[in-house]
Write a protein that holds these residues in place. Sequence first.
Motif, PDB file in Angstrom:
ATOM      1  N   UNK A   9       0.571  -1.309   0.371  1.00 40.01           N
ATOM      2  CA  UNK A   9       0.221  -0.066  -0.111  1.00 40.01           C
ATOM      3  C   UNK A   9       1.001   1.861   0.091  1.00 40.01           C
ATOM      4  N   UNK A  10       0.296   2.345  -0.424  1.00 45.55           N
ATOM      5  CA  UNK A  10       1.019   3.619  -0.719  1.00 45.55           C
ATOM      6  C   UNK A  10       0.775   4.256   0.901  1.00 45.55           C
ATOM      7  N   UNK A  11       1.977   4.597   0.925  1.00 48.74           N
ATOM      8  CA  UNK A  11       2.060   5.634   1.932  1.00 48.74           C
ATOM      9  C   UNK A  11       1.915   7.129   2.223  1.00 48.74           C
ATOM     10  N   UNK A  12       1.123   7.836   2.599  1.00 47.73           N
ATOM     11  CA  UNK A  12       1.189   9.051   2.988  1.00 47.73           C
ATOM     12  C   UNK A  12       2.140   9.914   2.559  1.00 47.73           C
ATOM     13  N   UNK A  60      -9.006   4.405  -3.316  1.00 43.97           N
ATOM     14  CA  UNK A  60      -9.637   5.743  -3.357  1.00 43.97           C
ATOM     15  C   UNK A  60      -7.981   6.638  -2.666  1.00 43.97           C
ATOM     16  N   UNK A  61      -7.456   5.993  -1.976  1.00 44.04           N
ATOM     17  CA  UNK A  61      -6.580   6.176  -1.253  1.00 44.04           C
ATOM     18  C   UNK A  61      -5.248   6.197  -2.167  1.00 44.04           C
ATOM     19  N   UNK A  66      -1.294   8.422  -6.467  1.00 42.64           N
ATOM     20  CA  UNK A  66      -0.535   8.698  -7.831  1.00 42.64           C
ATOM     21  C   UNK A  66      -0.304   9.428  -8.261  1.00 42.64           C
ATOM     22  N   UNK A  67       0.430  10.099  -8.487  1.00 45.31           N
ATOM     23  CA  UNK A  67       0.583  11.428  -8.915  1.00 45.31           C
ATOM     24  C   UNK A  67       1.249  12.484 -10.438  1.00 45.31           C
ATOM     25  N   UNK A  68       0.833  10.873 -11.301  1.00 43.61           N
ATOM     26  CA  UNK A  68       1.249  11.359 -12.618  1.00 43.61           C
ATOM     27  C   UNK A  68       0.061  10.711 -13.698  1.00 43.61           C
ATOM     28  N   UNK A  69      -0.296  11.171 -14.358  1.00 45.43           N
ATOM     29  CA  UNK A  69      -1.883  10.281 -15.374  1.00 45.43           C
ATOM     30  C   UNK A  69      -1.208   9.409 -16.008  1.00 45.43           C
ATOM     31  N   UNK A  75      -3.254   2.359 -13.772  1.00 47.20           N
ATOM     32  CA  UNK A  75      -3.785   1.971 -13.292  1.00 47.20           C
ATOM     33  C   UNK A  75      -5.720   1.772 -13.960  1.00 47.20           C
ATOM     34  N   UNK A  76      -5.739   2.687 -14.518  1.00 42.67           N
ATOM     35  CA  UNK A  76      -7.267   2.578 -15.536  1.00 42.67           C
ATOM     36  C   UNK A  76      -7.308   1.619 -15.953  1.00 42.67           C
ATOM     37  N   UNK A  77      -6.643   1.617 -16.943  1.00 46.58           N
ATOM     38  CA  UNK A  77      -6.521   0.277 -17.830  1.00 46.58           C
ATOM     39  C   UNK A  77      -6.146  -1.022 -17.269  1.00 46.58           C
ATOM     40  N   UNK A  78      -5.844  -1.744 -15.940  1.00 45.86           N
ATOM     41  CA  UNK A  78      -5.961  -2.417 -15.584  1.00 45.86           C
ATOM     42  C   UNK A  78      -7.065  -2.475 -14.590  1.00 45.86           C
ATOM     43  N   UNK A  79      -7.843  -2.129 -14.578  1.00 45.81           N
ATOM     44  CA  UNK A  79      -8.715  -2.070 -13.767  1.00 45.81           C
ATOM     45  C   UNK A  79     -10.328  -2.159 -14.891  1.00 45.81           C
ATOM     46  N   UNK A  80      -9.970  -1.717 -16.378  1.00 44.57           N
ATOM     47  CA  UNK A  80     -10.577  -2.065 -17.144  1.00 44.57           C
ATOM     48  C   UNK A  80     -10.337  -3.404 -16.911  1.00 44.57           C
ATOM     49  N   UNK A  81      -9.606  -4.195 -17.639  1.00 46.82           N
ATOM     50  CA  UNK A  81      -9.369  -5.123 -18.210  1.00 46.82           C
ATOM     51  C   UNK A  81      -9.781  -6.173 -17.110  1.00 46.82           C
ATOM     52  N   UNK A  82     -10.268  -6.192 -15.881  1.00 46.77           N
ATOM     53  CA  UNK A  82     -10.208  -6.740 -14.373  1.00 46.77           C
ATOM     54  C   UNK A  82     -12.379  -6.632 -14.780  1.00 46.77           C
TER      55      UNK A  82
END
Length: 92
Positions: A9-12, A60-61, A66-69, A75-82
């Motif tokens: 998980x991403x850390x703050x 969401x967190x 994720x700072x760059x487009x 990530x969105x591509x992976x979510x679409x594939x799943x």
Amino acid sequence: MTLLTIVPPAQPQSSRPARERLDGRHGALLGKLAGALDVPVETFLDEAPDGEAGELFALVRHWLAIGDSQGRRRVLSAARQEAERSGYSECA
């Protein structure tokens, strides 16, 4: 075949408490999401609930971390594939 790598998980990125970081773009995005879900923004900053809701909050967190487009597009591509793999066909 697509190979996915599991990452921790991403850390703050800030040592400030989450409530104090609710400014700028992240605050606006969380505000819109909270409004769409009809919940207070603080819902996303408190202890995540168990189950699917907690996983959504984690997503969401991580998204906000994720700072760059280009990273977000991956990530969105992976979510679409799943989603498509699960039978969802209305992904744009």
